[in-house]
Motif scaffolding. Structure first.
Motif, PDB file in Angstrom:
ATOM      1  N   GLU A  87       0.713  -1.184   0.171  1.00  0.00           N
ATOM      2  CA  GLU A  87      -0.039   0.012  -0.073  1.00  0.00           C
ATOM      3  C   GLU A  87       0.862   0.960   0.067  1.00  0.00           C
ATOM      4  OE1 GLU A  87      -3.032   2.817  -0.064  1.00  0.00           O
ATOM      5  OE2 GLU A  87      -3.135   0.423  -0.613  1.00  0.00           O
ATOM      6  N   MET A  88       1.884   1.348   0.772  1.00  0.00           N
ATOM      7  CA  MET A  88       2.908   2.521   0.964  1.00  0.00           C
ATOM      8  C   MET A  88       3.457   2.734  -0.529  1.00  0.00           C
ATOM      9  SD  MET A  88       1.984   3.850   3.746  1.00  0.00           S
ATOM     10  CE  MET A  88       3.458   4.972   3.895  1.00  0.00           C
ATOM     11  N   ARG A  89       3.910   1.426  -1.112  1.00  0.00           N
ATOM     12  CA  ARG A  89       4.772   1.640  -2.256  1.00  0.00           C
ATOM     13  C   ARG A  89       3.907   2.232  -3.382  1.00  0.00           C
ATOM     14  NH1 ARG A  89       4.743  -1.501  -6.684  1.00  0.00           N
ATOM     15  NH2 ARG A  89       3.843  -3.303  -5.574  1.00  0.00           N
ATOM     16  N   ARG A  90       2.680   1.669  -3.381  1.00  0.00           N
ATOM     17  CA  ARG A  90       1.831   2.424  -4.181  1.00  0.00           C
ATOM     18  C   ARG A  90       1.285   3.802  -3.961  1.00  0.00           C
ATOM     19  NH1 ARG A  90      -1.862  -3.271  -4.194  1.00  0.00           N
ATOM     20  NH2 ARG A  90      -0.267  -4.440  -5.756  1.00  0.00           N
ATOM     21  N   GLN A  91       1.186   4.123  -2.733  1.00  0.00           N
ATOM     22  CA  GLN A  91       0.949   5.651  -2.648  1.00  0.00           C
ATOM     23  C   GLN A  91       1.753   6.521  -3.005  1.00  0.00           C
ATOM     24  OE1 GLN A  91      -0.363   6.439   1.678  1.00  0.00           O
ATOM     25  NE2 GLN A  91      -1.707   4.802   1.625  1.00  0.00           N
ATOM     26  N   TYR A  92       3.222   5.882  -2.755  1.00  0.00           N
ATOM     27  CA  TYR A  92       4.225   6.798  -3.331  1.00  0.00           C
ATOM     28  C   TYR A  92       4.497   6.720  -4.825  1.00  0.00           C
ATOM     29  CZ  TYR A  92       5.159   8.442   1.416  1.00  0.00           C
ATOM     30  OH  TYR A  92       5.212   8.725   2.819  1.00  0.00           O
ATOM     31  N   GLY A  93       3.834   5.876  -5.461  1.00  0.00           N
ATOM     32  CA  GLY A  93       4.029   5.628  -6.731  1.00  0.00           C
ATOM     33  C   GLY A  93       5.325   4.790  -7.314  1.00  0.00           C
ATOM     34  N   MET A  94       5.663   3.983  -6.538  1.00  0.00           N
ATOM     35  CA  MET A  94       6.916   3.217  -6.442  1.00  0.00           C
ATOM     36  C   MET A  94       6.661   1.970  -7.160  1.00  0.00           C
ATOM     37  SD  MET A  94       9.521   4.043  -3.453  1.00  0.00           S
ATOM     38  CE  MET A  94       8.367   3.666  -2.171  1.00  0.00           C
ATOM     39  N   THR A  95       7.505   1.450  -8.248  1.00  0.00           N
ATOM     40  CA  THR A  95       7.556   0.003  -8.715  1.00  0.00           C
ATOM     41  C   THR A  95       8.135  -0.817  -7.613  1.00  0.00           C
ATOM     42  OG1 THR A  95       9.443   0.310  -9.677  1.00  0.00           O
ATOM     43  CG2 THR A  95       7.584   0.959 -11.054  1.00  0.00           C
ATOM     44  N   GLN A  96       8.205  -1.935  -7.782  1.00  0.00           N
ATOM     45  CA  GLN A  96       8.940  -2.933  -6.872  1.00  0.00           C
ATOM     46  C   GLN A  96      10.442  -2.818  -6.779  1.00  0.00           C
ATOM     47  OE1 GLN A  96       7.657  -6.929  -7.775  1.00  0.00           O
ATOM     48  NE2 GLN A  96       6.304  -6.962  -6.046  1.00  0.00           N
ATOM     49  N   VAL A  97      10.817  -2.397  -8.493  1.00  0.00           N
ATOM     50  CA  VAL A  97      12.086  -1.895  -8.605  1.00  0.00           C
ATOM     51  C   VAL A  97      12.674  -0.759  -7.806  1.00  0.00           C
ATOM     52  CG1 VAL A  97      13.849  -1.446 -10.337  1.00  0.00           C
ATOM     53  CG2 VAL A  97      11.989  -3.395 -10.656  1.00  0.00           C
ATOM     54  N   ASP A  98      11.905   0.470  -7.895  1.00  0.00           N
ATOM     55  CA  ASP A  98      12.132   1.710  -7.397  1.00  0.00           C
ATOM     56  C   ASP A  98      12.317   1.408  -5.465  1.00  0.00           C
ATOM     57  OD1 ASP A  98      11.785   3.072  -9.635  1.00  0.00           O
ATOM     58  OD2 ASP A  98       9.804   3.240  -9.080  1.00  0.00           O
ATOM     59  N   LEU A  99      11.330   0.433  -5.087  1.00  0.00           N
ATOM     60  CA  LEU A  99      11.420   0.226  -3.610  1.00  0.00           C
ATOM     61  C   LEU A  99      12.818  -0.605  -3.365  1.00  0.00           C
ATOM     62  CD1 LEU A  99      10.108   0.354  -0.992  1.00  0.00           C
ATOM     63  CD2 LEU A  99       8.893  -1.756  -1.372  1.00  0.00           C
ATOM     64  N   ALA A 100      12.954  -1.497  -4.205  1.00  0.00           N
ATOM     65  CA  ALA A 100      14.402  -2.286  -3.909  1.00  0.00           C
ATOM     66  C   ALA A 100      15.519  -1.173  -4.069  1.00  0.00           C
ATOM     67  CB  ALA A 100      14.553  -3.317  -4.855  1.00  0.00           C
ATOM     68  N   ASP A 101      15.657  -0.530  -4.796  1.00  0.00           N
ATOM     69  CA  ASP A 101      16.575   0.487  -5.013  1.00  0.00           C
ATOM     70  C   ASP A 101      16.711   1.449  -4.072  1.00  0.00           C
ATOM     71  OD1 ASP A 101      17.372  -0.659  -7.615  1.00  0.00           O
ATOM     72  OD2 ASP A 101      16.411   0.779  -8.692  1.00  0.00           O
ATOM     73  N   LYS A 102      15.709   2.303  -3.606  1.00  0.00           N
ATOM     74  CA  LYS A 102      15.663   3.227  -2.592  1.00  0.00           C
ATOM     75  C   LYS A 102      15.976   2.619  -1.148  1.00  0.00           C
ATOM     76  CE  LYS A 102      12.431   6.172  -4.872  1.00  0.00           C
ATOM     77  NZ  LYS A 102      13.145   7.192  -5.299  1.00  0.00           N
ATOM     78  N   SER A 103      15.587   1.317  -0.803  1.00  0.00           N
ATOM     79  CA  SER A 103      15.933   0.759   0.623  1.00  0.00           C
ATOM     80  C   SER A 103      17.190  -0.105   0.431  1.00  0.00           C
ATOM     81  CB  SER A 103      14.537  -0.271   0.646  1.00  0.00           C
ATOM     82  OG  SER A 103      14.351  -1.284  -0.111  1.00  0.00           O
ATOM     83  N   GLY A 104      17.891  -0.418  -0.616  1.00  0.00           N
ATOM     84  CA  GLY A 104      18.949  -1.221  -0.566  1.00  0.00           C
ATOM     85  C   GLY A 104      18.868  -2.703  -0.475  1.00  0.00           C
TER      86      GLY A 104
END
Length: 81
Positions: free
Chosen positions: A19-36
């Protein structure tokens, strides 16, 4: 077999992260990159895999100002048996 409520906890975290990833408009790839963490880890986390490293779970949750930790179980027993 996992303790009672174990899968429920994994699903609550999975639903929150999705839900948070979608609210921030991130893909799973974006989330992986941003969180390390790796993309595979993000996919496993969002699918509610019950066996994940807590340090990596907290890396992802930190992006949203959250962390996982020990909380009282909802079974009413409140301690060790």
């Amino acid at each position: 077999m996992y303790p009672i409520g174990y899968n429920l906890m994994a699903n609550v975290i999975a639903d929150f992260v999705k839900e948070m990833r979608r609210q921030y408009g991130m893909t799973q790839v974006d989330l992986a990159d941003k969180s390390g963490v790796g993309l595979r880890f993000v996919r496993d986390l969002e699918q509610g895999k019950p066996t994940l490293r807590m340090d990596k779970v907290n890396q992802v949750l930190a992006l949203f100002g959250r962390q996982a930790g020990p909380v009282e179980a909802g079974n009413g027993e409140g301690g060790m048996a």
